[in-house]
Design a protein around this motif. Structure first.
Motif, PDB file in Angstrom:
ATOM      1  N   UNK A  62    -159.463  31.227 -25.558  1.00 18.37           N
ATOM      2  CA  UNK A  62    -158.474  32.212 -25.984  1.00 18.37           C
ATOM      3  C   UNK A  62    -157.209  31.541 -26.482  1.00 18.37           C
ATOM      4  N   UNK A  63    -156.788  30.480 -25.803  1.00 17.59           N
ATOM      5  CA  UNK A  63    -155.513  29.840 -26.110  1.00 17.59           C
ATOM      6  C   UNK A  63    -155.572  28.900 -27.304  1.00 17.59           C
ATOM      7  N   UNK A  64    -156.663  28.148 -27.424  1.00 17.66           N
ATOM      8  CA  UNK A  64    -156.715  27.110 -28.452  1.00 17.66           C
ATOM      9  C   UNK A  64    -156.563  27.643 -29.878  1.00 17.66           C
ATOM     10  N   UNK A  65    -157.189  28.769 -30.237  1.00 23.10           N
ATOM     11  CA  UNK A  65    -156.971  29.276 -31.600  1.00 23.10           C
ATOM     12  C   UNK A  65    -155.499  29.530 -31.915  1.00 23.10           C
ATOM     13  N   UNK A  66    -154.734  29.980 -30.918  1.00 18.12           N
ATOM     14  CA  UNK A  66    -153.298  30.197 -31.120  1.00 18.12           C
ATOM     15  C   UNK A  66    -152.577  28.867 -31.305  1.00 18.12           C
ATOM     16  N   UNK A  67    -152.889  27.896 -30.458  1.00 20.50           N
ATOM     17  CA  UNK A  67    -152.205  26.604 -30.507  1.00 20.50           C
ATOM     18  C   UNK A  67    -152.565  25.803 -31.745  1.00 20.50           C
ATOM     19  N   UNK A  68    -153.679  26.123 -32.374  1.00 20.53           N
ATOM     20  CA  UNK A  68    -154.069  25.439 -33.603  1.00 20.53           C
ATOM     21  C   UNK A  68    -153.652  26.204 -34.847  1.00 20.53           C
ATOM     22  N   UNK A  69    -152.879  27.279 -34.654  1.00 17.36           N
ATOM     23  CA  UNK A  69    -152.350  28.039 -35.773  1.00 17.36           C
ATOM     24  C   UNK A  69    -153.370  28.889 -36.494  1.00 17.36           C
ATOM     25  N   UNK A  71    -154.682  31.870 -35.310  1.00 16.90           N
ATOM     26  CA  UNK A  71    -154.462  33.299 -35.098  1.00 16.90           C
ATOM     27  C   UNK A  71    -152.985  33.532 -34.818  1.00 16.90           C
ATOM     28  N   UNK A  72    -152.560  34.782 -34.975  1.00 13.71           N
ATOM     29  CA  UNK A  72    -151.183  35.153 -34.687  1.00 13.71           C
ATOM     30  C   UNK A  72    -151.018  35.404 -33.193  1.00 13.71           C
ATOM     31  N   UNK A  73    -149.768  35.486 -32.766  1.00 16.07           N
ATOM     32  CA  UNK A  73    -149.528  35.793 -31.361  1.00 16.07           C
ATOM     33  C   UNK A  73    -150.015  37.201 -31.020  1.00 16.07           C
ATOM     34  N   UNK A  74    -149.898  38.135 -31.966  1.00 16.91           N
ATOM     35  CA  UNK A  74    -150.401  39.488 -31.718  1.00 16.91           C
ATOM     36  C   UNK A  74    -151.911  39.469 -31.488  1.00 16.91           C
ATOM     37  N   UNK A  75    -152.622  38.675 -32.273  1.00 18.81           N
ATOM     38  CA  UNK A  75    -154.080  38.571 -32.091  1.00 18.81           C
ATOM     39  C   UNK A  75    -154.405  37.938 -30.744  1.00 18.81           C
ATOM     40  N   UNK A  76    -153.596  36.985 -30.328  1.00 18.48           N
ATOM     41  CA  UNK A  76    -153.774  36.355 -29.013  1.00 18.48           C
ATOM     42  C   UNK A  76    -153.586  37.375 -27.899  1.00 18.48           C
ATOM     43  N   UNK A  77    -152.556  38.196 -28.012  1.00 14.43           N
ATOM     44  CA  UNK A  77    -152.311  39.246 -27.010  1.00 14.43           C
ATOM     45  C   UNK A  77    -153.510  40.187 -26.939  1.00 14.43           C
ATOM     46  N   UNK A  78    -154.070  40.538 -28.074  1.00 14.11           N
ATOM     47  CA  UNK A  78    -155.229  41.433 -28.084  1.00 14.11           C
ATOM     48  C   UNK A  78    -156.433  40.778 -27.417  1.00 14.11           C
ATOM     49  N   UNK A  79    -156.609  39.477 -27.640  1.00 12.19           N
ATOM     50  CA  UNK A  79    -157.719  38.768 -27.003  1.00 12.19           C
ATOM     51  C   UNK A  79    -157.536  38.727 -25.489  1.00 12.19           C
ATOM     52  N   UNK A  80    -156.318  38.501 -25.044  1.00  9.50           N
ATOM     53  CA  UNK A  80    -156.022  38.516 -23.609  1.00  9.50           C
ATOM     54  C   UNK A  80    -156.263  39.911 -23.037  1.00  9.50           C
ATOM     55  N   UNK A 102    -146.548  38.569 -21.014  1.00 12.48           N
ATOM     56  CA  UNK A 102    -146.703  37.117 -21.027  1.00 12.48           C
ATOM     57  C   UNK A 102    -146.158  36.538 -22.329  1.00 12.48           C
ATOM     58  N   UNK A 103    -146.526  37.151 -23.447  1.00 10.85           N
ATOM     59  CA  UNK A 103    -146.077  36.647 -24.743  1.00 10.85           C
ATOM     60  C   UNK A 103    -144.559  36.697 -24.872  1.00 10.85           C
ATOM     61  N   UNK A 104    -143.949  37.682 -24.251  1.00 10.09           N
ATOM     62  CA  UNK A 104    -142.502  37.838 -24.366  1.00 10.09           C
ATOM     63  C   UNK A 104    -141.731  37.345 -23.160  1.00 10.09           C
ATOM     64  N   UNK A 105    -142.355  36.555 -22.307  1.00  8.16           N
ATOM     65  CA  UNK A 105    -141.674  36.064 -21.105  1.00  8.16           C
ATOM     66  C   UNK A 105    -140.420  35.285 -21.493  1.00  8.16           C
ATOM     67  N   UNK A 106    -139.294  35.563 -20.831  1.00  3.95           N
ATOM     68  CA  UNK A 106    -138.059  34.822 -21.156  1.00  3.95           C
ATOM     69  C   UNK A 106    -138.184  33.359 -20.785  1.00  3.95           C
ATOM     70  N   UNK A 107    -137.481  32.523 -21.503  1.00  6.00           N
ATOM     71  CA  UNK A 107    -137.533  31.097 -21.218  1.00  6.00           C
ATOM     72  C   UNK A 107    -136.137  30.483 -21.315  1.00  6.00           C
ATOM     73  N   UNK A 108    -136.027  29.316 -20.726  1.00  2.00           N
ATOM     74  CA  UNK A 108    -134.751  28.600 -20.707  1.00  2.00           C
ATOM     75  C   UNK A 108    -135.031  27.109 -20.850  1.00  2.00           C
ATOM     76  N   UNK A 132    -148.056  24.084 -29.281  1.00  2.00           N
ATOM     77  CA  UNK A 132    -147.148  25.211 -29.491  1.00  2.00           C
ATOM     78  C   UNK A 132    -147.705  26.151 -30.542  1.00  2.00           C
ATOM     79  N   UNK A 133    -147.073  27.302 -30.662  1.00  2.00           N
ATOM     80  CA  UNK A 133    -147.470  28.289 -31.656  1.00  2.00           C
ATOM     81  C   UNK A 133    -146.648  28.104 -32.926  1.00  2.00           C
ATOM     82  N   UNK A 134    -146.958  28.901 -33.921  1.00  2.00           N
ATOM     83  CA  UNK A 134    -146.206  28.853 -35.169  1.00  2.00           C
ATOM     84  C   UNK A 134    -144.794  29.405 -35.019  1.00  2.00           C
ATOM     85  N   UNK A 135    -144.459  29.929 -33.851  1.00  2.00           N
ATOM     86  CA  UNK A 135    -143.113  30.434 -33.584  1.00  2.00           C
ATOM     87  C   UNK A 135    -142.188  29.361 -33.013  1.00  2.00           C
ATOM     88  N   UNK A 136    -142.643  28.128 -32.996  1.00  2.00           N
ATOM     89  CA  UNK A 136    -141.877  27.090 -32.318  1.00  2.00           C
ATOM     90  C   UNK A 136    -140.478  26.924 -32.883  1.00  2.00           C
TER      91      UNK A 136
END
Length: 219
Positions: A62-69, A71-80, A102-108, A132-136
Motif C-alpha cells: 500500500x505504501x510503496x506506490x505512494x513513496x515511488x510517486x 499514486x496520489x495521496x488521495x489514492x493512498x487514503x482510498x487503498x488504506x 493519518x494523511x493529515x496528521x500534524x507534524x513538527x 517521501x511523497x510528492x508533497x515533500x
C-alpha cells in the motif's frame, strides 16, 4: 524546495582532516515527527487497536506506490480505507475518516536536531535523503525547512526507495563527494545497512545525542 539543488561548495574536494565530507540525513523520525494522538482516539472510538491504521497504511503493497510517486495521496487514503473497511464491517466512511486522519496528521520539526544539522552544514554539505511523497516540498515549507539542506533526494522523485542503496548513491552524488566519505543518518537499521554497502559511515538514530556524537566536531 527543489529536490535537485546544487551541492554546497565544500562537496567539491575533501580535506584530509575531516571525519567525513558530507552528511546524508533521513527526514521522518529524525527531523520530522508526527502527532498521531488524534488518530489513536479515532481508532479507539471505532473499536480498533491503536496503530491499526498505520500498520495497514505502511504495508509495502500500500505504501510503496505512494513513496515511488505512482499514486496520489488521495489514492493512498482510498487503498488504506478499503482494507480498514473490512475490519469495520463495511463502514467505508469511518474507514476513510481514519485514512484521512493519518494523511493529515500534524507534524513538527525537532529544533535540537535542526540546530545540529545547520551547524554541521557550515562545514560540509547536507543532503536530506528520504522516502517521501510528492508533497515533500510543501511539507518542508510548512516546517520552515526549505533552506535546511544543500539538496533533497526524495523517493517519489527518484522513483527508488530506501533500503535500496541507489537512493543513497544519488544523495552522495548530489553532495558531490564519494560515498565512502559520507555520514549517513537514519532511524531504520535496514537503511543504515544499505548505506554501509556503499562504504558510507552509517548511524542508527534513536535520539539527538546519537546525531551529536556522530557529527563530532561539527555538532
Amino acid at each position: 524546495m527543489s529536490s535537485r539543488h546544487t551541492p554546497g561548495p565544500l562537496g567539491a574536494a575533501s580535506a584530509g582532516n575531516r571525519p567525513y565530507d558530507a552528511v546524508l540525513c533521513d527526514l521522518d523520525n529524525v527531523i520530522r515527527f508526527y502527532d498521531t494522538a488524534p488518530l489513536a482516539a479515532l481508532e479507539r472510538a471505532a473499536g480498533l487497536a491503536e496503530g491499526t491504521t498505520m500498520e495497514i497504511a505502511y504495508a509495502p503493497e500500500i505504501d510503496l506506490p505512494l513513496l515511488l510517486g505512482r499514486i496520489t495521496q488521495d489514492a493512498w487514503v482510498e487503498a488504506v480505507a478499503a482494507v480498514l473497511a473490512e475490519r469495520l464491517g463495511g463502514d467505508t466512511e469511518r474507514a476513510r475518516t481514519l485514512g484521512r486522519a493519518l494523511a493529515g496528521a500534524p507534524f513538527r520539526a525537532d529544533t535540537e536536531v535542526v540546530g545540529l544539522l545547520r551547524r554541521a552544514r557550515t562545514h560540509v554539505p547536507l543532503v536530506l535523503v528520504t522516502n517521501a511523497t510528492l508533497q515533500l516540498d510543501d511539507d518542508l515549507a510548512l516546517l520552515g525547512l526549505t533552506d535546511l539542506a544543500d539538496a533533497v533526494v526524495s523517493s517519489a522523485v527518484e522513483r527508488v526507495a530506501k533500503p535500496d542503496p541507489a537512493l543513497c548513491r544519488i544523495a552522495a552524488e548530489r553532495a558531490g563527494v564519494p560515498a565512502e566519505r559520507c555520514l549517513f543518518v537514519d532511524d531504520r537499521q535496514e537503511n543504515v545497512d544499505a548505506a554501509a554497502t556503499l562504504g558510507m559511515r552509517g548511524v542508527l538514530y534513536r535520539g539527538p545525542e546519537d546525531l551529536r556524537r556522530a557529527l563530532g566536531p561539527y555538532a
